[in-house]
Design an enzyme around this catalytic site. Structure first.
Site, PDB file in Angstrom:
ATOM      1  N   VAL A   7      -3.112  -7.603  -1.644  1.00 40.17           N
ATOM      2  CA  VAL A   7      -2.549  -8.344  -0.509  1.00 40.17           C
ATOM      3  C   VAL A   7      -3.555  -9.292   0.140  1.00 40.17           C
ATOM      4  CG1 VAL A   7      -0.748  -6.648   0.038  1.00 40.17           C
ATOM      5  CG2 VAL A   7      -2.989  -6.486   1.178  1.00 40.17           C
ATOM      6  N   GLY A  54       0.824  -1.215   0.000  1.00 39.25           N
ATOM      7  CA  GLY A  54       0.000   0.000   0.000  1.00 39.25           C
ATOM      8  C   GLY A  54       0.850   1.254   0.000  1.00 39.25           C
ATOM      9  N   ALA A  55       1.852   1.266  -0.896  1.00 47.15           N
ATOM     10  CA  ALA A  55       2.803   2.399  -0.903  1.00 47.15           C
ATOM     11  C   ALA A  55       2.456   3.449  -1.948  1.00 47.15           C
ATOM     12  CB  ALA A  55       4.221   1.874  -1.120  1.00 47.15           C
ATOM     13  N   SER A  56       1.301   3.308  -2.592  1.00 48.48           N
ATOM     14  CA  SER A  56       0.928   4.279  -3.624  1.00 48.48           C
ATOM     15  C   SER A  56       0.446   5.593  -3.027  1.00 48.48           C
ATOM     16  CB  SER A  56      -0.162   3.682  -4.531  1.00 48.48           C
ATOM     17  OG  SER A  56      -1.232   3.176  -3.757  1.00 48.48           O
ATOM     18  N   ARG A  57      -0.053   5.541  -1.791  1.00 47.69           N
ATOM     19  CA  ARG A  57      -0.647   6.747  -1.200  1.00 47.69           C
ATOM     20  C   ARG A  57      -0.350   6.817   0.300  1.00 47.69           C
ATOM     21  NH1 ARG A  57      -5.949   6.293  -0.947  1.00 47.69           N
ATOM     22  NH2 ARG A  57      -6.222   4.158  -1.687  1.00 47.69           N
ATOM     23  N   TYR A  99     -12.570  -2.701  11.721  1.00 51.17           N
ATOM     24  CA  TYR A  99     -11.217  -2.147  11.586  1.00 51.17           C
ATOM     25  C   TYR A  99     -10.410  -2.364  12.878  1.00 51.17           C
ATOM     26  CZ  TYR A  99      -7.645   1.451  10.687  1.00 51.17           C
ATOM     27  OH  TYR A  99      -6.464   2.130  10.494  1.00 51.17           O
ATOM     28  N   SER A 102      -2.971   0.229  14.617  1.00 51.16           N
ATOM     29  CA  SER A 102      -3.658   1.518  14.789  1.00 51.16           C
ATOM     30  C   SER A 102      -4.019   1.707  16.252  1.00 51.16           C
ATOM     31  CB  SER A 102      -4.956   1.530  13.968  1.00 51.16           C
ATOM     32  OG  SER A 102      -5.770   2.616  14.360  1.00 51.16           O
ATOM     33  N   LYS A 122      -6.960  -4.505  13.438  1.00 46.81           N
ATOM     34  CA  LYS A 122      -5.732  -3.868  13.934  1.00 46.81           C
ATOM     35  C   LYS A 122      -5.278  -4.472  15.263  1.00 46.81           C
ATOM     36  CE  LYS A 122      -5.083  -1.187  10.455  1.00 46.81           C
ATOM     37  NZ  LYS A 122      -3.866  -1.302   9.638  1.00 46.81           N
ATOM     38  N   ALA A 135     -10.875  -4.628  15.137  1.00 37.80           N
ATOM     39  CA  ALA A 135     -10.575  -6.064  15.271  1.00 37.80           C
ATOM     40  C   ALA A 135      -9.388  -6.428  14.390  1.00 37.80           C
ATOM     41  CB  ALA A 135     -11.805  -6.891  14.891  1.00 37.80           C
ATOM     42  N   ASN A 177       1.577  -2.379   5.383  1.00 38.38           N
ATOM     43  CA  ASN A 177       0.893  -1.095   5.591  1.00 38.38           C
ATOM     44  C   ASN A 177      -0.478  -1.036   4.920  1.00 38.38           C
ATOM     45  OD1 ASN A 177       0.853   2.071   5.848  1.00 38.38           O
ATOM     46  ND2 ASN A 177       0.621   1.621   3.658  1.00 38.38           N
TER      47      ASN A 177
HETATM   48  P1  NAP Z   1      -4.778   5.424   2.468  1.00 38.96           P
HETATM   49  O1  NAP Z   1      -4.275   6.811   2.249  1.00 38.96           O
HETATM   50  O2  NAP Z   1      -6.218   5.123   2.256  1.00 38.96           O
HETATM   51  O3  NAP Z   1      -3.863   4.424   1.610  1.00 38.96           O
HETATM   52  C1  NAP Z   1      -4.115   3.052   1.683  1.00 38.96           C
HETATM   53  C2  NAP Z   1      -3.081   2.307   0.871  1.00 38.96           C
HETATM   54  O4  NAP Z   1      -3.368   0.900   0.979  1.00 38.96           O
HETATM   55  C3  NAP Z   1      -3.123   2.662  -0.610  1.00 38.96           C
HETATM   56  O5  NAP Z   1      -1.800   2.753  -1.088  1.00 38.96           O
HETATM   57  C4  NAP Z   1      -3.840   1.471  -1.230  1.00 38.96           C
HETATM   58  O6  NAP Z   1      -3.371   1.163  -2.527  1.00 38.96           O
HETATM   59  C5  NAP Z   1      -3.410   0.353  -0.320  1.00 38.96           C
HETATM   60  N1  NAP Z   1      -4.312  -0.811  -0.388  1.00 38.96           N
HETATM   61  C6  NAP Z   1      -5.612  -0.872  -0.020  1.00 38.96           C
HETATM   62  N2  NAP Z   1      -6.098  -2.106  -0.252  1.00 38.96           N
HETATM   63  C7  NAP Z   1      -5.077  -2.835  -0.781  1.00 38.96           C
HETATM   64  C8  NAP Z   1      -4.953  -4.171  -1.217  1.00 38.96           C
HETATM   65  N3  NAP Z   1      -5.984  -5.029  -1.170  1.00 38.96           N
HETATM   66  N4  NAP Z   1      -3.750  -4.590  -1.690  1.00 38.96           N
HETATM   67  C9  NAP Z   1      -2.696  -3.741  -1.750  1.00 38.96           C
HETATM   68  N5  NAP Z   1      -2.756  -2.447  -1.351  1.00 38.96           N
HETATM   69  C10 NAP Z   1      -3.939  -2.010  -0.871  1.00 38.96           C
HETATM   70  O7  NAP Z   1      -4.492   4.976   3.981  1.00 38.96           O
HETATM   71  P2  NAP Z   1      -3.378   5.486   5.031  1.00 38.96           P
HETATM   72  O8  NAP Z   1      -4.031   6.449   5.927  1.00 38.96           O
HETATM   73  O9  NAP Z   1      -2.129   5.830   4.354  1.00 38.96           O
HETATM   74  O10 NAP Z   1      -3.195   4.138   5.883  1.00 38.96           O
HETATM   75  C11 NAP Z   1      -2.088   3.286   5.751  1.00 38.96           C
HETATM   76  C12 NAP Z   1      -2.112   2.290   6.887  1.00 38.96           C
HETATM   77  O11 NAP Z   1      -2.055   2.986   8.132  1.00 38.96           O
HETATM   78  C13 NAP Z   1      -3.373   1.438   6.942  1.00 38.96           C
HETATM   79  O12 NAP Z   1      -3.065   0.135   7.367  1.00 38.96           O
HETATM   80  C14 NAP Z   1      -4.205   2.134   7.976  1.00 38.96           C
HETATM   81  O13 NAP Z   1      -5.128   1.272   8.572  1.00 38.96           O
HETATM   82  C15 NAP Z   1      -3.136   2.587   8.942  1.00 38.96           C
HETATM   83  N6  NAP Z   1      -3.538   3.686   9.809  1.00 38.96           N
HETATM   84  C16 NAP Z   1      -3.918   4.891   9.286  1.00 38.96           C
HETATM   85  C17 NAP Z   1      -4.292   5.909  10.150  1.00 38.96           C
HETATM   86  C18 NAP Z   1      -4.721   7.261   9.653  1.00 38.96           C
HETATM   87  O14 NAP Z   1      -5.190   8.063  10.453  1.00 38.96           O
HETATM   88  N7  NAP Z   1      -4.573   7.570   8.375  1.00 38.96           N
HETATM   89  C19 NAP Z   1      -4.289   5.683  11.528  1.00 38.96           C
HETATM   90  C20 NAP Z   1      -3.892   4.458  12.028  1.00 38.96           C
HETATM   91  C21 NAP Z   1      -3.509   3.467  11.148  1.00 38.96           C
HETATM   92  P3  NAP Z   1      -4.247   1.395  -3.886  1.00 38.96           P
HETATM   93  O15 NAP Z   1      -4.855   2.741  -3.810  1.00 38.96           O
HETATM   94  O16 NAP Z   1      -3.183   1.244  -4.940  1.00 38.96           O
HETATM   95  O17 NAP Z   1      -5.242   0.293  -3.925  1.00 38.96           O
END
Ligand code: NAP
Length: 246
Positions: free
Chosen positions: A63, A11-14, A154, A141, A158, A156, A89
């Site tokens: 994944v 999930g490194a695209s964003r 979510y 998380s 994490k 559960a 991630n």
């Molecule tokens: P995000 O901006 O929504 O980005 C999510 C990333 O996951 C995207 O690169 C997406 O890739 C990828 N992804 C989703 N489903 C996938 C799959 N089936 N296979 C491969 N890649 C997949 O989310 P983020 O906020 O950066 O979150 C990243 C991580 O941190 C997550 O695990 C999230 O639960 C955790 N987290 C985030 C926060 C927060 O406040 N943002 C807080 C606690 C934990 P594509 O777009 O290419 O599909």
């Protein structure tokens, strides 16, 4: 084959994954930018890494699919080499109150967030064992530690990541592999951009630092755990949450 250490970031695209990929590339890793749907965004991350002299490749893999993950590790091993560092991630949310949550929303979030980490660890650790070296960092998380109303699925997934991390840490410690979790609090990304201002303000009130975190602040904690110097740290959950979960 790359002569650099190799880091696979799912999930490194964003968002947070993107920041981790950029940081690890700056730290000298060859970075595998895993993505699922956002091909253009993944290519932009690669271009940004190359703009400062780093090396990376993009790899599309869902994944949540066990066999696809197996193929990803096989193909990486044949092309660049076995990842030394695996950052699980990739994650999604499908929020809703428990009594209205449908089974699909529960299963999908568990399959991607927890299943995805399992799939990559299952295939990746086998290869790391052969090298007797590895750093696995799973993104949990604050919701997995404290729970969060509207996020039963979510939270559960994490919390599950924490159990998965600790069990794997115990199994793999003798093989030169550390397994840790980083538990972010609220971080500015696409995932939190969808929250209403009211929800965001209520969240900020719960954070002693009184602000959301930046993806780069999660990336710096991950970079520390991914480094050679963190070799005696395993089975830990590092909260990077502005003090929210203390
Ligand atoms: P995000 O901006 O929504 O980005 C999510 C990333 O996951 C995207 O690169 C997406 O890739 C990828 N992804 C989703 N489903 C996938 C799959 N089936 N296979 C491969 N890649 C997949 O989310 P983020 O906020 O950066 O979150 C990243 C991580 O941190 C997550 O695990 C999230 O639960 C955790 N987290 C985030 C926060 C927060 O406040 N943002 C807080 C606690 C934990 P594509 O777009 O290419 O599909």
């Amino acid at each position: 084959m790359s002569d650099k250490r190799i880091a696979l970031v799912t999930g490194a695209s964003r968002g947070i994954g993107r920041a981790i990929a950029l940081r690890l590339a700056k730290d000298g890793f060859f970075v595998v930018i895993n993505y699922n749907g956002s091909e253009e965004a993944a290519k932009e991350v690669k271009a940004e890494i190359e703009s400062f002299g780093g090396e990376a490749l993009c790899y599309k893999c869902n994944v949540a699919d066990f066999d696809e993950c197996g193929r990803m590790f096989e193909e990486l091993q044949a092309s660049v080499g076995t990842p030394d560092v695996l950052i699980n991630n990739a994650g999604i949310t499908k929020d809703g109150l428990l009594i209205g949550m449908d089974r699909e929303a529960f299963s999908r979030v568990i399959d991607v967030n927890l299943g995805g980490a399992f799939n990559c660890m299952r295939h990746g650790a086998k290869l790391m064992i052969k090298k007797r070296y590895g750093r696995i960092i799973n993104i949990s998380s604050v919701s997995g530690i404290m729970g969060n109303a509207g996020q039963a699925n979510y939270s559960a997934s994490k919390a599950g990541i924490i159990g998965l991390t600790k069990s794997a840490a115990r199994e793999l410690a003798g093989r030169g592999i550390t397994v840790n979790a980083v538990a972010p609090g609220f971080v500015d990304s696409d995932m939190t951009a969808v929250l209403s201002d009211k929800v965001k303000e209520a969240a900020v009130q719960q954070i002693p630092k009184k602000r959301f975190g930046k993806p780069e602040e999660i990336a710096s904690a991950v970079a520390f755990l991914a480094g050679e110097e963190a070799g005696y740290i395993t089975g830990q959950v590092l909260a990077v949450d502005g003090g929210m979960s203390m």
